[in-house]
Design a protein around this motif. Structure first.
Motif, PDB file in Angstrom:
ATOM      1  N   SER A   1     -51.565  30.130   8.721  1.00  0.00           N
ATOM      2  CA  SER A   1     -50.556  30.745   9.308  1.00  0.00           C
ATOM      3  C   SER A   1     -49.195  30.472   8.529  1.00  0.00           C
ATOM      4  O   SER A   1     -48.435  31.257   8.014  1.00  0.00           O
ATOM      5  CB  SER A   1     -50.207  30.466  10.675  1.00  0.00           C
ATOM      6  OG  SER A   1     -51.148  31.238  11.526  1.00  0.00           O
TER       7      SER A   1
ATOM      8  N   ILE B   1     -40.896  38.039  13.863  1.00  0.00           N
ATOM      9  CA  ILE B   1     -42.300  37.687  14.018  1.00  0.00           C
ATOM     10  C   ILE B   1     -42.775  36.723  12.908  1.00  0.00           C
ATOM     11  O   ILE B   1     -42.636  37.283  11.762  1.00  0.00           O
ATOM     12  CB  ILE B   1     -43.222  38.706  14.445  1.00  0.00           C
ATOM     13  CG1 ILE B   1     -42.783  39.503  15.625  1.00  0.00           C
ATOM     14  CG2 ILE B   1     -44.630  38.366  14.376  1.00  0.00           C
ATOM     15  CD1 ILE B   1     -43.484  40.742  15.904  1.00  0.00           C
TER      16      ILE B   1
ATOM     17  N   PHE C   1     -46.526  34.025  11.827  1.00  0.00           N
ATOM     18  CA  PHE C   1     -47.880  33.702  12.283  1.00  0.00           C
ATOM     19  C   PHE C   1     -47.833  32.218  12.870  1.00  0.00           C
ATOM     20  O   PHE C   1     -46.973  31.529  12.469  1.00  0.00           O
ATOM     21  CB  PHE C   1     -48.921  33.669  11.197  1.00  0.00           C
ATOM     22  CG  PHE C   1     -49.161  35.150  10.837  1.00  0.00           C
ATOM     23  CD1 PHE C   1     -50.181  35.868  11.404  1.00  0.00           C
ATOM     24  CD2 PHE C   1     -48.488  35.650   9.717  1.00  0.00           C
ATOM     25  CE1 PHE C   1     -50.206  37.242  11.076  1.00  0.00           C
ATOM     26  CE2 PHE C   1     -48.602  37.060   9.355  1.00  0.00           C
ATOM     27  CZ  PHE C   1     -49.719  37.560   9.825  1.00  0.00           C
TER      28      PHE C   1
ATOM     29  N   THR D   1     -50.408  37.530  16.882  1.00  0.00           N
ATOM     30  CA  THR D   1     -49.245  38.324  16.498  1.00  0.00           C
ATOM     31  C   THR D   1     -49.524  39.807  16.472  1.00  0.00           C
ATOM     32  O   THR D   1     -48.599  40.453  16.480  1.00  0.00           O
ATOM     33  CB  THR D   1     -49.097  37.851  15.063  1.00  0.00           C
ATOM     34  OG1 THR D   1     -50.311  37.913  14.135  1.00  0.00           O
ATOM     35  CG2 THR D   1     -48.592  36.373  14.889  1.00  0.00           C
TER      36      THR D   1
END
Length: 315
Positions: free
Chosen positions: A71, A175, A177, A188
Motif C-alpha cells: 500500500s 483515497i 491504500f 479501497t
C-alpha cells in the motif's frame, strides 16, 4: 496530444519476475506512458534492475524508498504520478500489449471513470494472442451498480482488485491504500467504485495474474483473513452513513458468511491468538445475525447463517 497514463509498479523481492512484468508494460501499443517503479526497499537485485530500466527508457521513473509494504509503495507512486490516468500492475504479473490502449479507448467512449478487464490466472508464462477475431464486448455500470458487483461471486475478482483497471487520477484525490494492511484492495475498491459516475468492463482477459506459492495472495486466499473482516467492517460504516440499505444488505451477507467461516476455522486451529479472535468473531456474528438476518431475502442464504447461529455448522 495523447493522454498520459501513469503505471505504478510496487517492487519488492521479485527479481525473478520483474523483467517480464516491466517488459510487458513497455511493449504496450499505447505509447504515452510513464512507468513508475517503486522500489520498496527490496533486498535483492530489484533496485539495480529498476535503475537499468530508467537509464534505457525515458518513460521509466524509479522511486527508492524504505520498506513500507504494498500500500505504501502504491501511495508513493500515486503521489509522484504525472498522468491524468492511473494503472497498477503487481510486479510478478504481466499484461497484454493492448491492455491500456483498449481500457483507455472504452473509458473515453463510455465517459467512464474506471475501465477494467477480465483476469487470467497463470502459473507460468503463457503465449499472448496478439489479435482477437471477435469484437470487444463491454458492460457499463453506474458506480453504485459496480459497487454491488463486489458482492456477486461471478464479478467479485475483477471488481475488487486494483490491478486490472485504468482509473481517472481524480478518483484518488482523497483515497489512498491503507498502509500496513493485507488485502489492501478490499479497503479501497468499494470507495473508488462508489464515487464513480460509471464503470466499464471489457470481455478480454488482458491482465495475467501470476500465482506463486510465496505470494501474498497465494498464502492468504485459502482462508479468511482478519484484515478482510476489518475491511468489511469499514464498508458497513460507509454504507450505513450514506443510507445505502441495499448495498449494506448485500455486503452484510458476504461479511456474515466470512465471519462464520473464520470463527469456525479459528477455534479448530490450535493457535491461541486465532482461537481468541475466533471467539471474538463468533460473538460478533451472533450480534450482527440478530441485527441483519431479517433483511436477508434469499432462503438459502438465511439457512446457511441459521445453521451456524444455532449449531455452529458451516454449510
Amino acid at each position: 496530444m495523447q493522454d498520459l497514463i501513469s503505471v505504478i509498479v510496487p517492487v519488492y523481492k521479485v527479481e525473478k519476475y520483474l523483467k517480464r512484468c516491466v517488459d510487458s508494460i513497455l511493449a504496450q501499443t499505447y505509447p504515452c506512458l510513464e512507468v513508475i517503479l517503486v522500489d520498496d526497499g527490496s533486498p535483492d537485485g530489484c533496485p539495480a534492475i529498476c535503475d537499468e530500466y530508467a537509464r534505457e527508457d525515458r518513460r521509466v521513473r524509479v522511486i527508492h524508498k524504505e520498506n513500507g509494504g504494498l500500500s505504501d509503495a502504491r501511495n508513493a507512486g500515486i503521489d509522484a504520478a504525472k498522468g491524468n490516468f492511473l494503472g497498477f500492475v503487481d510486479s510478478d504479473d504481466y499484461v497484454h500489449p493492448r491492455f491500456y490502449e483498449l481500457l483507455l479507448q472504452v473509458l473515453k467512449e463510455e465517459g467512464a471513470d474506471i475501465a477494467g478487464c477480465d483476469v487470467k490466472k497463470v502459473c507460468e508464462t503463457e503465449k499472448i494472442k496478439e489479435s482477437e477475431k471477435q469484437p470487444v464486448q463491454r458492460a457499463v455500470y453506474s458506480g453504485r451498480e459496480a459497487t454491488a458487483n463486489l458482492y456477486d461471486a461471478q464479478m467479485y475478482l475483477k471488481s475488487v482488485v486494483a490491478w486490472n483497471k485504468l482509473y481517472k487520477k481524480e478518483l484518488f484525490e482523497e483515497i489512498r491504500f491503507p498502509k500496513g494492511k493485507l488485502h489492501e484492495d478490499e479497503f479501497t475498491s468499494y470507495k473508488l467504485l462508489y464515487q464513480s459516475e460509471s464503470v466499464v468492463y471489457i470481455d478480454r482477459a488482458y491482465y495475467f495474474y501470476f500465482q506463486r506459492e510465496d505470494g501474498i495472495m497465494g498464502k492468504e486466499q485459502r482462508k479468511i483473513s482478519p484484515a478482510v473482516l476489518e475491511a468489511y467492517e469499514g464498508m458497513e460504516t460507509f454504507f450505513f452513513e450514506r443510507g445505502e440499505k441495499d448495498l449494506l444488505q448485500m455486503m452484510m451477507y458476504r461479511y456474515l458468511s466470512m465471519v462464520r467461516r473464520y470463527a469456525s476455522d479459528a477455534v479448530k486451529s490450535g493457535d491461541e491468538e486465532e482461537i481468541r479472535l475466533g471467539r471474538y468473531y463468533d460473538k460478533k456474528f451472533r450480534k450482527d445475525y440478530r441485527k441483519y438476518i431479517w433483511k436477508i431475502k434469499k432462503p438459502k442464504r438465511k439457512f446457511r447463517l441459521w445453521m451456524y447461529y444455532h449449531f455452529k455448522i458451516c454449510v
